[in-house]
Design a protein around this motif. Structure first.
Motif, PDB file in Angstrom:
ATOM      1  N   GLU A 189     -27.306  42.548  69.568  1.00  0.00           N
ATOM      2  CA  GLU A 189     -27.034  43.723  68.755  1.00  0.00           C
ATOM      3  C   GLU A 189     -26.573  44.894  69.615  1.00  0.00           C
ATOM      4  OE1 GLU A 189     -30.654  44.386  66.657  1.00  0.00           O
ATOM      5  OE2 GLU A 189     -30.238  42.853  65.117  1.00  0.00           O
ATOM      6  N   GLU A 190     -27.173  45.027  70.805  1.00  0.00           N
ATOM      7  CA  GLU A 190     -26.781  46.108  71.711  1.00  0.00           C
ATOM      8  C   GLU A 190     -25.351  45.915  72.206  1.00  0.00           C
ATOM      9  OE1 GLU A 190     -28.167  48.146  75.969  1.00  0.00           O
ATOM     10  OE2 GLU A 190     -29.415  46.625  74.996  1.00  0.00           O
ATOM     11  N   VAL A 191     -24.991  44.674  72.547  1.00  0.00           N
ATOM     12  CA  VAL A 191     -23.631  44.382  73.005  1.00  0.00           C
ATOM     13  C   VAL A 191     -22.623  44.704  71.916  1.00  0.00           C
ATOM     14  CG1 VAL A 191     -22.042  42.522  73.652  1.00  0.00           C
ATOM     15  CG2 VAL A 191     -24.287  42.670  74.727  1.00  0.00           C
ATOM     16  N   MET A 192     -22.877  44.224  70.714  1.00  0.00           N
ATOM     17  CA  MET A 192     -21.936  44.450  69.624  1.00  0.00           C
ATOM     18  C   MET A 192     -21.850  45.930  69.266  1.00  0.00           C
ATOM     19  SD  MET A 192     -20.917  41.476  69.567  1.00  0.00           S
ATOM     20  CE  MET A 192     -19.608  41.831  68.401  1.00  0.00           C
ATOM     21  N   ARG A 193     -22.976  46.639  69.329  1.00  0.00           N
ATOM     22  CA  ARG A 193     -22.965  48.076  69.037  1.00  0.00           C
ATOM     23  C   ARG A 193     -22.132  48.826  70.072  1.00  0.00           C
ATOM     24  NH1 ARG A 193     -27.823  48.381  68.004  1.00  0.00           N
ATOM     25  NH2 ARG A 193     -28.632  48.809  70.091  1.00  0.00           N
ATOM     26  N   TYR A 194     -22.246  48.398  71.358  1.00  0.00           N
ATOM     27  CA  TYR A 194     -21.491  49.047  72.420  1.00  0.00           C
ATOM     28  C   TYR A 194     -19.989  48.980  72.142  1.00  0.00           C
ATOM     29  CZ  TYR A 194     -19.286  49.627  77.007  1.00  0.00           C
ATOM     30  OH  TYR A 194     -18.459  50.044  78.030  1.00  0.00           O
ATOM     31  N   TYR A 195     -19.511  47.806  71.734  1.00  0.00           N
ATOM     32  CA  TYR A 195     -18.074  47.656  71.490  1.00  0.00           C
ATOM     33  C   TYR A 195     -17.654  48.263  70.155  1.00  0.00           C
ATOM     34  CZ  TYR A 195     -17.930  44.714  75.603  1.00  0.00           C
ATOM     35  OH  TYR A 195     -18.009  44.258  76.896  1.00  0.00           O
ATOM     36  N   ASN A 196     -18.498  48.150  69.146  1.00  0.00           N
ATOM     37  CA  ASN A 196     -18.137  48.682  67.832  1.00  0.00           C
ATOM     38  C   ASN A 196     -18.046  50.203  67.825  1.00  0.00           C
ATOM     39  OD1 ASN A 196     -17.983  46.122  66.711  1.00  0.00           O
ATOM     40  ND2 ASN A 196     -20.119  46.130  66.026  1.00  0.00           N
ATOM     41  N   ASP A 197     -18.805  50.856  68.705  1.00  0.00           N
ATOM     42  CA  ASP A 197     -18.817  52.326  68.716  1.00  0.00           C
ATOM     43  C   ASP A 197     -17.655  52.926  69.490  1.00  0.00           C
ATOM     44  OD1 ASP A 197     -21.112  52.267  67.224  1.00  0.00           O
ATOM     45  OD2 ASP A 197     -22.479  52.712  68.874  1.00  0.00           O
ATOM     46  N   GLN A 198     -16.835  52.107  70.113  1.00  0.00           N
ATOM     47  CA  GLN A 198     -15.732  52.628  70.923  1.00  0.00           C
ATOM     48  C   GLN A 198     -14.532  53.021  70.060  1.00  0.00           C
ATOM     49  OE1 GLN A 198     -14.731  49.674  73.854  1.00  0.00           O
ATOM     50  NE2 GLN A 198     -16.799  49.618  74.716  1.00  0.00           N
ATOM     51  N   LEU A 199     -13.655  53.847  70.651  1.00  0.00           N
ATOM     52  CA  LEU A 199     -12.351  54.119  70.055  1.00  0.00           C
ATOM     53  C   LEU A 199     -11.599  52.807  69.911  1.00  0.00           C
ATOM     54  CD1 LEU A 199     -10.245  56.379  69.264  1.00  0.00           C
ATOM     55  CD2 LEU A 199      -9.407  56.190  71.616  1.00  0.00           C
ATOM     56  N   LYS A 200     -10.831  52.667  68.825  1.00  0.00           N
ATOM     57  CA  LYS A 200     -10.097  51.428  68.560  1.00  0.00           C
ATOM     58  C   LYS A 200      -8.587  51.657  68.659  1.00  0.00           C
ATOM     59  CE  LYS A 200     -13.887  49.192  67.174  1.00  0.00           C
ATOM     60  NZ  LYS A 200     -14.863  50.305  67.290  1.00  0.00           N
ATOM     61  N   ILE A 201      -7.888  50.573  68.995  1.00  0.00           N
ATOM     62  CA  ILE A 201      -6.449  50.552  68.792  1.00  0.00           C
ATOM     63  C   ILE A 201      -6.137  49.455  67.790  1.00  0.00           C
ATOM     64  CG2 ILE A 201      -5.884  51.409  71.099  1.00  0.00           C
ATOM     65  CD1 ILE A 201      -4.956  48.407  71.664  1.00  0.00           C
ATOM     66  N   TYR A 202      -4.950  49.538  67.197  1.00  0.00           N
ATOM     67  CA  TYR A 202      -4.515  48.581  66.183  1.00  0.00           C
ATOM     68  C   TYR A 202      -3.133  48.091  66.598  1.00  0.00           C
ATOM     69  CZ  TYR A 202      -8.450  50.639  63.803  1.00  0.00           C
ATOM     70  OH  TYR A 202      -9.723  51.077  63.500  1.00  0.00           O
ATOM     71  N   GLN A 203      -3.039  46.789  66.865  1.00  0.00           N
ATOM     72  CA  GLN A 203      -1.845  46.197  67.452  1.00  0.00           C
ATOM     73  C   GLN A 203      -1.309  45.123  66.511  1.00  0.00           C
ATOM     74  OE1 GLN A 203      -2.310  43.626  71.102  1.00  0.00           O
ATOM     75  NE2 GLN A 203      -1.323  45.380  72.090  1.00  0.00           N
ATOM     76  N   VAL A 218      -4.309  43.332  64.828  1.00  0.00           N
ATOM     77  CA  VAL A 218      -5.516  43.087  65.614  1.00  0.00           C
ATOM     78  C   VAL A 218      -6.167  44.426  65.921  1.00  0.00           C
ATOM     79  CG1 VAL A 218      -6.461  42.086  67.724  1.00  0.00           C
ATOM     80  CG2 VAL A 218      -4.446  41.062  66.659  1.00  0.00           C
ATOM     81  N   GLN A 219      -7.458  44.520  65.673  1.00  0.00           N
ATOM     82  CA  GLN A 219      -8.232  45.712  66.035  1.00  0.00           C
ATOM     83  C   GLN A 219      -8.951  45.427  67.345  1.00  0.00           C
ATOM     84  OE1 GLN A 219     -11.101  47.942  63.238  1.00  0.00           O
ATOM     85  NE2 GLN A 219     -12.485  46.833  64.607  1.00  0.00           N
ATOM     86  N   LYS A 220      -8.804  46.355  68.316  1.00  0.00           N
ATOM     87  CA  LYS A 220      -9.422  46.162  69.626  1.00  0.00           C
ATOM     88  C   LYS A 220     -10.183  47.413  70.035  1.00  0.00           C
ATOM     89  CE  LYS A 220      -5.723  43.144  71.392  1.00  0.00           C
ATOM     90  NZ  LYS A 220      -4.733  42.940  72.481  1.00  0.00           N
ATOM     91  N   SER A 221     -11.372  47.236  70.577  1.00  0.00           N
ATOM     92  CA  SER A 221     -12.085  48.329  71.227  1.00  0.00           C
ATOM     93  C   SER A 221     -11.401  48.604  72.558  1.00  0.00           C
ATOM     94  CB  SER A 221     -13.550  47.951  71.450  1.00  0.00           C
ATOM     95  OG  SER A 221     -14.183  47.665  70.220  1.00  0.00           O
ATOM     96  N   ILE A 222     -11.244  49.872  72.910  1.00  0.00           N
ATOM     97  CA  ILE A 222     -10.400  50.183  74.066  1.00  0.00           C
ATOM     98  C   ILE A 222     -10.999  49.717  75.386  1.00  0.00           C
ATOM     99  CG2 ILE A 222      -9.264  52.139  72.962  1.00  0.00           C
ATOM    100  CD1 ILE A 222     -11.040  53.947  74.722  1.00  0.00           C
ATOM    101  N   TRP A 223     -12.324  49.498  75.433  1.00  0.00           N
ATOM    102  CA  TRP A 223     -12.930  48.943  76.643  1.00  0.00           C
ATOM    103  C   TRP A 223     -13.408  47.519  76.389  1.00  0.00           C
ATOM    104  CZ3 TRP A 223     -10.926  52.245  79.541  1.00  0.00           C
ATOM    105  CH2 TRP A 223     -11.024  53.621  79.334  1.00  0.00           C
ATOM    106  N   GLY A 224     -12.843  46.855  75.405  1.00  0.00           N
ATOM    107  CA  GLY A 224     -13.241  45.492  75.114  1.00  0.00           C
ATOM    108  C   GLY A 224     -12.908  44.556  76.260  1.00  0.00           C
TER     109      GLY A 224
END
Length: 462
Positions: free
Chosen positions: A387-401, A345-351
């Motif tokens: 688009e703004e919401v998705m861009r906000y989350y897509n631009d964040q650092l990710k973790i992979y779990q 699972v890929q997660k944005s760290i502030w998701g």
């Protein structure tokens, strides 16, 4: 993977209550959001757990909380700013305030799932957890109404969240008392956006608990607060001493007043200068970052090397056993899973509420899930807002779990059958087990998930 999920079913129980009986006017004063996003949120079904499960989760959640706090201290004391920014995703505007240490953690909620190898904690919501009134208040109301109809001489419908209100009040009292010992005044202000029904209800619920402790506490909407550098944070023309905010720090840091004044940075400066106490404290941004799970897992995997470099063990043998048993392998890139051909699972760290989260199969390709319950509701937004919401989350650092199949559950209602997957939230106010927030949603739990009070068939001595 689909068959494995479908065969693991969490039992549910339809409570002997109609919606009008369950959600009458008095209860709606505490939980006005029983309907959200044009659908039912609070249900008249119970999510059933065994006594052994609750006992295990109670101990494990407290053990993990202690492990997270130990990681927090290590990060605050020993890691340079570059690591906090690059590997934990802490924004530069929050670095100084995040390093201010407090012995308490505040109000947090861990999210757990039960997979083929047992219970796993997948997130730690340590900054602004919600779901409090329905768990601390509504659950007992619904179960109490139901007990007469389902009671037998051998079993009792037990509420595993019966002590949550007490634990929340205890934690709030500890934070307020410590702030008083540090020299802060007694005026407490609680804030959320006034027009956000769920956030305001959560905020007002905690405000009442503080008032019961004898503190001067009042509600002031976020939009009515202002900052005067000479006087501090101002609510109703008076300075605030202690501020409870149901508003994420990563949002606050960028807030501007209508005239362009950086009000968010000014509030954080007050905290750094010791002129404003905040609940939860700013250090919660480190505990909130999903990258903390990757940090803890790295400490586990490289424990001997890191401990030798420090001259003392990072974690005890018992703590390492808890990490291995209850946390999932989590990294800052997907390479370990691609090499082992494991789903992840890929997660944005502030998701939040499922936004910024995607599931990938063994081949590294994103899975297109078609759940009965959608993971995110953006239907009320314009195309530009989406688009703004998705861009906000897509631009964040990710973790992979590592991906773990969740338990399925089913609610049989008058309107039809609702199928979904179970996420079990566990409140840990100041590190103590408080209660259970079950939600039925998609494989990625979103803002369209439904709440069912947790219940235990508990044997009695009658």
């Amino acid at each position: 993977m689909e068959r494995k999920e479908a065969t693991r079913m969490r039992p549910t129980m339809s409570l002997p209550l109609t919606a009008s009986e369950a959600f009458h006017a008095e209860r709606l004063q505490h939980v006005p959001y029983v309907q959200m996003h044009q659908q039912e949120y609070c249900t008249t079904h119970a999510m059933l757990y065994t006594e052994d499960e609750i006992a295990e989760l109670s101990i494990a959640s407290e053990q993990l909380h202690a492990i997270f706090m130990k990681a927090l201290r290590l990060i605050q004391d020993e890691l340079p700013d570059e690591i906090l920014m690059q590997q934990l995703g802490i924004p530069v505007k929050l670095l100084e305030s995040a390093r201010i240490p407090f012995s308490f953690s505040g109000i947090a909620r861990q999210d757990w799932i039960k997979g083929p190898e047992g219970w796993k904690c997948i997130e730690n919501n340590a900054d602004t957890p919600t779901g409090i009134p329905e768990t601390a208040y509504l659950a007992e109301q619904l179960l109490a109404d139901s007990r007469a109809a389902v009671y037998s001489y051998e079993t009792h419908l037990h509420n595993p969240s019966a002590e949550l209100e007490y634990r929340l009040q205890q934690a709030l009292g500890e934070m307020l008392d410590q702030y008083r010992e540090l020299g802060f005044g007694r005026r407490v202000v609680c804030s959320s956006f006034a027009n956000h029904e769920e956030d305001k209800a959560n905020t007002v619920y905690l405000m009442r608990l503080m008032q019961q402790l004898g503190w001067d506490v009042e509600y002031c909407p976020l939009e009515e607060l202002r900052v005067e550098p000479a006087r501090g944070l101002i609510a109703y023309d008076r300075p605030v001493d202690i501020w409870y905010r149901l508003y994420p720090l990563e949002y606050l840091m960028d807030d501007l007043a209508p005239d362009g004044f950086p009000v968010g940075e000014a509030v954080l400066a007050l905290a750094k200068e010791g002129r404003l106490a905040i609940i939860n404290p700013p250090q919660s941004i480190i505990l909130q970052s999903k990258a903390l799970l990757a940090f803890v897992w790295a400490c586990f995997e490289h424990h001997d090397t890191l401990s030798e470099a420090r001259g003392e063990p990072l974690y005890s043998e018992e703590e390492r056993t808890v990490i291995e048993r209850y946390l999932l392998p989590t990294y800052l890139n997907e390479t370990p899973f691609l090499e082992q051909q494991l789903p992840y699972v890929q997660k944005s760290i502030w998701g939040r509420e499922g936004k910024g989260t995607s599931i990938y199969g063994e081949d590294g390709k994103q899975l297109q899930t078609e759940d009965t319950i959608r993971k995110v509701d953006l239907s009320e937004c314009t195309v530009e807002e989406q688009e703004e919401v998705m861009r906000y989350y897509n631009d964040q650092l990710k973790i992979y779990q590592q991906y773990v199949p969740m338990e399925a559950a089913q609610l049989v209602t008058d309107e039809g059958v609702i199928d979904g997957f179970v996420l079990t939230g566990i409140y840990t106010p100041n590190g103590r087990f408080g209660g259970i927030l079950p939600r039925l949603g998609g494989r990625i739990t979103g803002d369209l998930a439904r709440y069912c009070p947790a219940a235990v068939w508990k044997r009695t001595n009658i």
